[in-house]
Design a protein around this motif. Structure first.
Motif, PDB file in Angstrom:
ATOM      1  N   VAL A  53      -3.010  -7.001   3.539  1.00 43.16           N
ATOM      2  CA  VAL A  53      -2.391  -5.972   4.389  1.00 43.16           C
ATOM      3  C   VAL A  53      -2.401  -6.365   5.853  1.00 43.16           C
ATOM      4  N   VAL A 113      -8.107  -5.842  -5.947  1.00 40.24           N
ATOM      5  CA  VAL A 113      -8.188  -4.380  -5.823  1.00 40.24           C
ATOM      6  C   VAL A 113      -6.892  -3.742  -6.335  1.00 40.24           C
ATOM      7  N   MET A 114      -5.773  -4.243  -5.909  1.00 40.04           N
ATOM      8  CA  MET A 114      -4.495  -3.658  -6.339  1.00 40.04           C
ATOM      9  C   MET A 114      -4.284  -3.870  -7.828  1.00 40.04           C
ATOM     10  N   ASN A 161      -6.332  -1.359  -9.699  1.00 43.76           N
ATOM     11  CA  ASN A 161      -5.757  -0.029  -9.540  1.00 43.76           C
ATOM     12  C   ASN A 161      -4.539   0.164 -10.438  1.00 43.76           C
ATOM     13  N   LEU A 215      -7.869  -7.560  -0.446  1.00 46.82           N
ATOM     14  CA  LEU A 215      -7.002  -6.466  -0.013  1.00 46.82           C
ATOM     15  C   LEU A 215      -6.769  -6.545   1.490  1.00 46.82           C
ATOM     16  N   ALA A 216      -7.819  -6.800   2.233  1.00 50.58           N
ATOM     17  CA  ALA A 216      -7.685  -6.868   3.691  1.00 50.58           C
ATOM     18  C   ALA A 216      -6.714  -7.970   4.121  1.00 50.58           C
ATOM     19  N   ALA A 265       0.807  -1.211   0.000  1.00 48.00           N
ATOM     20  CA  ALA A 265       0.000   0.000   0.000  1.00 48.00           C
ATOM     21  C   ALA A 265       0.847   1.270   0.000  1.00 48.00           C
ATOM     22  N   GLU A 266       1.900   1.260   0.812  1.00 47.01           N
ATOM     23  CA  GLU A 266       2.651   2.494   1.017  1.00 47.01           C
ATOM     24  C   GLU A 266       3.786   2.670   0.010  1.00 47.01           C
ATOM     25  N   LEU A 282       4.909   3.739  -3.166  1.00 47.04           N
ATOM     26  CA  LEU A 282       4.542   4.490  -4.369  1.00 47.04           C
ATOM     27  C   LEU A 282       5.530   4.220  -5.505  1.00 47.04           C
TER      28      LEU A 282
END
Lengths: 114, 320
Positions: free
Chosen positions: B246, B258-259, B262, B242-243, B215-216, B218
């Motif tokens: 993470v 989800v990722m 995206n 996703l849950a 998630a973090e 970039l």
């Protein structure tokens, strides 16, 4: 994204409004961190009131995830309140209802602050 | 190019039990209640048009193996999971019809589920077969030899009669292999995995399995959006929610639907294939993942061009 603050029986409340886009990710995360800090100081929960959020981007979900990890280290629970149907759907597809409490009601108390 | 999926599961091959098949049949019969089918074609039309995929079929249970048609002469294969066995049998049939006997393999990585099919790969026993294993790993040969040591398998690697060579390719460069431009990029996975990009005649296919997108991070987002840029088809690891990815399964080296959506939105990719299905998932659960991913894409698309979603299954064929 706009942001307002208030309080509830559970603790401080953050009230984003509009779209929480990817561009707003860092600002959103800063607000979440402030809310978690306020909750930690009062030994309370932090409530994120999503009633006025129309769209939540992946960047926003990521900010929420980061804030949750940090909140856990401070013994603070983040509560997600009153998500709109589309936002609730995104949370459920992500299975975030398994890692966040999602509530439909919010017991406000005290005044609101900007 | 054409992509043919021979194995779409992650971690471990699986197969439905008798009760699962019985449940599908009972459900189908109940759904067809009151109908009369004049012939098999009519019954097949009912299955294909009125039952969802999980009700009338199965997503399959072989581990990762993809074939890419479109090279000048050779077979192109991504990974050697348990699906490789069936591919090998089909390849032998096509060789009998005149196809060349050269196989170009492209390895995402060397974990067991991605190499377990090689000891059962029939063409490897043919002295007229040529096998070229392309990898970002310098230890690909060691991994294949080790799984055929006597403690693990009764047939030694040295018994394979094919001409087998190993080539280590450099990430960030374009490699020309039998008429197709090939690139690779390292991914976040134990012992590193590699995404592969194949381009021919203006069409682009990306194969990106066993990759964790954090998630973090970039920089990871930027790098993968660049690698996926405008791809006609991106095949992605969507093993976890996703849950899960993470929390409990963070650092397990996999990603989520989800990722994947995206990244594909950010890259302007045209089509996403969900892949590397969790072995504990039933067909109904994979169907639900597929339906939810379609819905998620619609909810989050905003200004991005529409991204078509496909859910891979063993035997699926996709034109690129």
């Amino acid at each position: 994204m706009q942001w307002a603050s208030s309080s509830s029986a559970r603790g401080p409340v953050g009230e984003p409004a509009g779209d929480i886009s990817d561009d707003a990710r860092e600002v959103f995360l800063d607000h979440l961190r402030d809310g978690v800090a306020a909750a930690a100081a009062g030994d309370a929960e932090f409530v994120l009131d999503l009633a006025c959020v129309e769209h939540i981007s992946t960047g926003a979900l990521m900010a929420l995830t980061i804030a949750r990890k940090e909140a856990i280290t401070r013994n603070v629970k983040i509560i997600l309140a009153r998500p709109q149907p589309a936002v609730r759907e995104v949370l459920e597809i992500s299975r975030y209802q398994l890692i966040f409490d999602i509530v439909d009601e919010l017991d406000h108390k005290g005044g609101r602050g900007g | 190019m054409l992509v043919r999926f021979w194995g779409t599961r992650g971690s471990l091959p699986v197969a439905p039990r008798a009760a699962a098949i019985e449940d599908k049949l009972v459900n189908a019969l109940m759904r067809a209640q009151g109908r009369t089918f004049t012939d098999a074609a009519a019954a097949r039309a009912f299955v294909n048009q009125e039952l969802d995929f999980a009700e009338g079929h199965t997503y399959g249970g072989a581990t990762t193996c993809l074939e890419i048609e479109g090279a000048d002469e050779s077979f192109f294969v991504c990974d050697m999971g348990s699906g490789l066995r069936e591919f090998g049998a089909d390849a032998a049939r096509r060789i009998g019809q005149g196809h060349g006997r050269t196989f170009n393999f492209f390895m995402s990585h060397l974990h067991w589920d991605h190499i377990m099919g090689f000891p059962f790969f029939g063409p490897a026993f043919d002295p007229e077969t040529r096998i070229i294993v392309h990898s970002g790993h310098a230890d690909a040969e060691r991994a294949l030899r080790r799984q055929q040591e006597e403690i693990s398998f009764p047939v030694s690697f040295d018994w394979l009669r094919a001409n087998i060579e190993f080539r280590v390719l450099t990430p960030g460069e374009v490699h020309h292999v039998d008429g197709i431009d090939v690139e690779l990029m390292p991914q976040d996975h134990s012992h590193v995995s590699y995404a592969w990009k194949f381009r021919r005649d203006g069409r682009t296919l990306v194969f990106s399995t066993d990759a964790e997108h954090r998630a973090e991070d970039l920089d990871d987002k930027t790098a993968f959006e660049a690698f996926f840029r405008a791809a006609d088809l991106v095949i992605c690891d969507t093993m976890y929610s996703l849950a899960e990815s993470v929390t409990l399964k963070a650092d397990w080296g996999h990603s989520s639907n989800v990722m994947a959506v995206n990244l594909c939105h950010g890259a302007g990719a045209k089509r996403l294939a969900l892949f590397h299905h969790e072995p504990t998932s039933t067909d109904a659960q994979i169907q639900r993942l597929y339906d939810e991913t379609i819905r998620y894409e619609l909810l989050t698309r905003k200004d991005s061009p529409p991204l078509a979603i496909v859910c891979s299954y063993d035997s699926l064929e996709l034109e690129v």
